[in-house]
Design a protein around this motif. Structure first.
Motif, PDB file in Angstrom:
ATOM      1  N   ALA A  62      13.205  40.892  40.681  1.00 10.34           N
ATOM      2  CA  ALA A  62      14.433  41.613  40.353  1.00 10.34           C
ATOM      3  C   ALA A  62      15.587  40.884  41.016  1.00 10.34           C
ATOM      4  O   ALA A  62      15.394  39.868  41.696  1.00 10.34           O
ATOM      5  CB  ALA A  62      14.351  43.060  40.845  1.00 10.34           C
ATOM      6  N   CYS A  63      16.774  41.348  40.771  1.00 12.54           N
ATOM      7  CA  CYS A  63      17.923  40.741  41.448  1.00 12.54           C
ATOM      8  C   CYS A  63      18.951  41.798  41.792  1.00 12.54           C
ATOM      9  O   CYS A  63      19.099  42.795  41.097  1.00 12.54           O
ATOM     10  CB  CYS A  63      18.534  39.639  40.592  1.00 12.54           C
ATOM     11  SG  CYS A  63      19.245  40.217  39.049  1.00 12.54           S
ATOM     12  N   GLU A  64      19.627  41.577  42.891  1.00  7.37           N
ATOM     13  CA  GLU A  64      20.788  42.379  43.247  1.00  7.37           C
ATOM     14  C   GLU A  64      22.009  41.701  42.666  1.00  7.37           C
ATOM     15  O   GLU A  64      22.206  40.496  42.865  1.00  7.37           O
ATOM     16  CB  GLU A  64      20.951  42.446  44.763  1.00  7.37           C
ATOM     17  CG  GLU A  64      19.899  43.277  45.458  1.00  7.37           C
ATOM     18  CD  GLU A  64      20.192  43.367  46.951  1.00  7.37           C
ATOM     19  OE1 GLU A  64      20.829  44.326  47.381  1.00  7.37           O
ATOM     20  OE2 GLU A  64      19.782  42.450  47.684  1.00  7.37           O
ATOM     21  N   GLN A  74      27.328  38.400  38.830  1.00  3.00           N
ATOM     22  CA  GLN A  74      27.082  37.546  39.989  1.00  3.00           C
ATOM     23  C   GLN A  74      25.844  38.071  40.677  1.00  3.00           C
ATOM     24  O   GLN A  74      25.792  39.238  41.075  1.00  3.00           O
ATOM     25  CB  GLN A  74      28.270  37.567  40.942  1.00  3.00           C
ATOM     26  CG  GLN A  74      28.003  36.932  42.286  1.00  3.00           C
ATOM     27  CD  GLN A  74      27.935  35.408  42.209  1.00  3.00           C
ATOM     28  OE1 GLN A  74      28.629  34.791  41.405  1.00  3.00           O
ATOM     29  NE2 GLN A  74      27.100  34.806  43.035  1.00  3.00           N
ATOM     30  N   ILE A  75      24.850  37.234  40.788  1.00  3.32           N
ATOM     31  CA  ILE A  75      23.618  37.626  41.452  1.00  3.32           C
ATOM     32  C   ILE A  75      23.743  37.270  42.926  1.00  3.32           C
ATOM     33  O   ILE A  75      24.007  36.116  43.265  1.00  3.32           O
ATOM     34  CB  ILE A  75      22.410  36.919  40.821  1.00  3.32           C
ATOM     35  CG1 ILE A  75      22.217  37.427  39.383  1.00  3.32           C
ATOM     36  CG2 ILE A  75      21.156  37.145  41.638  1.00  3.32           C
ATOM     37  CD1 ILE A  75      21.110  36.755  38.618  1.00  3.32           C
ATOM     38  N   GLU A  94      26.428  49.286  46.671  1.00  8.46           N
ATOM     39  CA  GLU A  94      27.523  48.417  46.252  1.00  8.46           C
ATOM     40  C   GLU A  94      27.069  47.444  45.184  1.00  8.46           C
ATOM     41  O   GLU A  94      27.876  46.769  44.558  1.00  8.46           O
ATOM     42  CB  GLU A  94      28.066  47.647  47.454  1.00  8.46           C
ATOM     43  CG  GLU A  94      28.659  48.566  48.502  1.00  8.46           C
ATOM     44  CD  GLU A  94      29.016  47.821  49.767  1.00  8.46           C
ATOM     45  OE1 GLU A  94      29.813  46.883  49.680  1.00  8.46           O
ATOM     46  OE2 GLU A  94      28.472  48.170  50.832  1.00  8.46           O
ATOM     47  N   PHE A  95      25.774  47.362  44.979  1.00  8.71           N
ATOM     48  CA  PHE A  95      25.241  46.414  44.010  1.00  8.71           C
ATOM     49  C   PHE A  95      24.229  47.093  43.114  1.00  8.71           C
ATOM     50  O   PHE A  95      23.656  48.116  43.480  1.00  8.71           O
ATOM     51  CB  PHE A  95      24.582  45.237  44.735  1.00  8.71           C
ATOM     52  CG  PHE A  95      25.545  44.492  45.589  1.00  8.71           C
ATOM     53  CD1 PHE A  95      26.347  43.500  45.041  1.00  8.71           C
ATOM     54  CD2 PHE A  95      25.700  44.804  46.923  1.00  8.71           C
ATOM     55  CE1 PHE A  95      27.269  42.837  45.814  1.00  8.71           C
ATOM     56  CE2 PHE A  95      26.626  44.135  47.706  1.00  8.71           C
ATOM     57  CZ  PHE A  95      27.407  43.151  47.142  1.00  8.71           C
ATOM     58  N   SER A  96      24.053  46.529  41.954  1.00  9.65           N
ATOM     59  CA  SER A  96      22.999  46.988  41.068  1.00  9.65           C
ATOM     60  C   SER A  96      21.746  46.176  41.330  1.00  9.65           C
ATOM     61  O   SER A  96      21.817  45.056  41.829  1.00  9.65           O
ATOM     62  CB  SER A  96      23.419  46.809  39.609  1.00  9.65           C
ATOM     63  OG  SER A  96      24.672  47.422  39.383  1.00  9.65           O
ATOM     64  N   VAL A  97      20.621  46.741  41.004  1.00  8.47           N
ATOM     65  CA  VAL A  97      19.377  45.986  41.045  1.00  8.47           C
ATOM     66  C   VAL A  97      18.785  45.970  39.646  1.00  8.47           C
ATOM     67  O   VAL A  97      18.514  47.030  39.075  1.00  8.47           O
ATOM     68  CB  VAL A  97      18.381  46.586  42.050  1.00  8.47           C
ATOM     69  CG1 VAL A  97      17.002  45.958  41.859  1.00  8.47           C
ATOM     70  CG2 VAL A  97      18.858  46.349  43.468  1.00  8.47           C
ATOM     71  N   GLU A  98      18.634  44.795  39.079  1.00  7.59           N
ATOM     72  CA  GLU A  98      18.113  44.656  37.726  1.00  7.59           C
ATOM     73  C   GLU A  98      16.731  43.999  37.756  1.00  7.59           C
ATOM     74  O   GLU A  98      16.502  43.061  38.512  1.00  7.59           O
ATOM     75  CB  GLU A  98      19.042  43.780  36.874  1.00  7.59           C
ATOM     76  CG  GLU A  98      20.308  44.485  36.456  1.00  7.59           C
ATOM     77  CD  GLU A  98      21.172  43.603  35.578  1.00  7.59           C
ATOM     78  OE1 GLU A  98      20.689  42.548  35.117  1.00  7.59           O
ATOM     79  OE2 GLU A  98      22.339  43.962  35.365  1.00  7.59           O
TER      80      GLU A  98
END
Lengths: 269, 269
Positions: A62-64, A74-75, A94-98
């Motif tokens: 996954a990525c933040e 922006q990862i 503050e960030f999404s996790v995909e």
DNA sequence: CGGTGAATTGAGGTACGTCAAATTGAGTGG
DNA sequence: CCACTCAATTTGACGTACCTCAATTCACCG
């Protein structure tokens, strides 16, 4: 494609994938965890969601990331098996996790309980602190990368970084879980530039590709010194580097120092 | 230049400058501290030194930095009054800390004792954890900045970031403790580009300069949207952004997932 | 008033981003 | 098994934002 994780010095707890340098988390923490799977493309959570859990990635990737005002992604971090994440100083993420690959699974630690446990159990607290310090180190290292490097350096460093991750690199053979687009968003470059850099590295004999995701590092030194040519200019101008070393700034320094001193006195009184 | 620090909602402990959002550290931790001063240009410690202490900056300013192979300095963090630093996952520092202004002073917390205290005292542990989480947030935010922005955006965001730091910005009046060179090394740009960006912002009426270190933000919105023009192009191509959202990657996904599953089984057995 | 380093301004080259087209490669249907 | 589709990746061509080098101005200090 049989893969051995046991290359490191760290011993794995039975039933747990254990890739992170600092090894497993304390049992007491793991008892809190619930498991969950997620599908590719879906966010685990979004920026702005309540930060009521910590997570640990078990399998997959996954990525933040953030979506910037101009619609780009922006990862800020790739999350791989063993990674602990979801820490947040505030109450909202503050960030999404995909999710990047299918079959990705997590352990979820309810934040309140985990924090209570951290208060009660010094071992848990220490483990989390260590992970946090590690994150800081990694982030700082990445900052250096993002800052002062050309495309070839960035991609080279990225590959070396991935080679350090047991779930990606076994020795010098890497299976990248992310696409070129994701690499680009991670390194803050255009996809095309990532692609060109990889082509260049291939041409230089530093790497070979079985396919676009499977990379073999054939010349580590070449990667580590990927930018020897592009750096040559600066060796011609060492004065520039030394010129940038800060010198005493008398006027501003004194005013700044006295400002601080003033507040210090203020509080002491 | 009298300065009031009391603008925030945080109360300061007597005798302590207290600028960081999370307020003072527990008394038990402060009892460990020894004080030290340092001169401009001297490193507090260097990359590679034993990481046997944590530090807190009391007055003045410093920066965490690395010297890259090409002789440049990359600043990964500015340290201002209240900042806790020196955390290190390993036994040796990965970064140097250089003093930026004269009269800079620190509190030093012996690491072993501080960690023991953190193990014994949940309040201390929690405070340190909170600081660490904050650092992570800040670093991630900076990463976004370093990544996807042009010169004007970087400098604008830098000024806004400094305006958030009580020891630098009082309202919209900033006294920057660092030189243009240091700003450049922080934002990973050439000094000249920093200078030009500041000139542009001045011309746009977003800021005014009393002198090169004293900046007044006269138009926050202009700073926040500094790059409206340069972003316009991307609104013409929203497909690009959506095109970058990851899609299912079946082949690699499955091989990657099974790889992970294999190791999982392996450890469980 | 000259000396010194910081900051700014100017001119020119280049690495990278953008747009566009070609290629690969996996999945699908005949 | 082979043509077709669609996305991912690569390659090509071109413009530009930023870096580099160089000169000038500015601010402070002896």
């Amino acid at each position: 494609m049989a893969v051995s994780i046991s290359k490191g010095t760290h011993r794995a707890a039975a039933g747990w994938i254990d890739c992170a340098p600092l090894g497993r988390l304390p049992e007491t923490l793991e008892l809190l965890a619930t498991r969950a799977g997620a599908e590719t493309g879906k966010p685990l959570y979004n920026a702005g969601d309540a930060a009521d859990s910590w997570y640990r990635l078990l399998t997959g990737a996954a990525c933040e990331c953030v979506l910037t005002a101009d619609g780009r992604r922006q990862i800020v971090n790739f999350l791989l098996p063993g990674d602990l994440f979801g820490f947040c100083a505030r109450s909202r993420h503050e960030f999404s996790v995909e999710i990047i690959v299918d079959g990705t699974a997590f352990a979820r630690y309810p934040r309140r309980q985990a924090e209570e446990l951290a208060s009660a159990d010094a071992e848990v607290a220490s483990a989390i602190r260590q992970r946090a310090f590690e994150s800081i180190s990694r982030l700082q290292a990445r900052m250096v990368l993002l800052g002062r490097t050309n495309a070839l350096e960035k991609v080279s460093a990225f590959l070396l970084e991935m080679a350090e991750r047991p779930s990606v690199g076994i020795g010098d053979d890497l299976v990248l879980p992310m696409s070129r687009y994701e690499i680009a968003d991670y390194l803050a470059m255009a996809v095309e530039t990532v692609s060109r850099a990889i082509t260049t590295l291939k041409a230089q004999g530093a790497i070979t590709l079985a396919n676009s995701r499977q990379v073999r590092i054939t010349d580590r030194l070449a990667l580590e010194h990927a930018s020897a040519e592009s750096r040559r200019r600066s060796s011609l101008a060492p004065t520039d580097a030394s010129g940038r070393v800060s010198r005493t700034v008398k006027l501003y320094t004194s005013s700044f120092a006295s400002q601080e001193r003033a507040t210090s006195v203020r509080h002491a009184g």
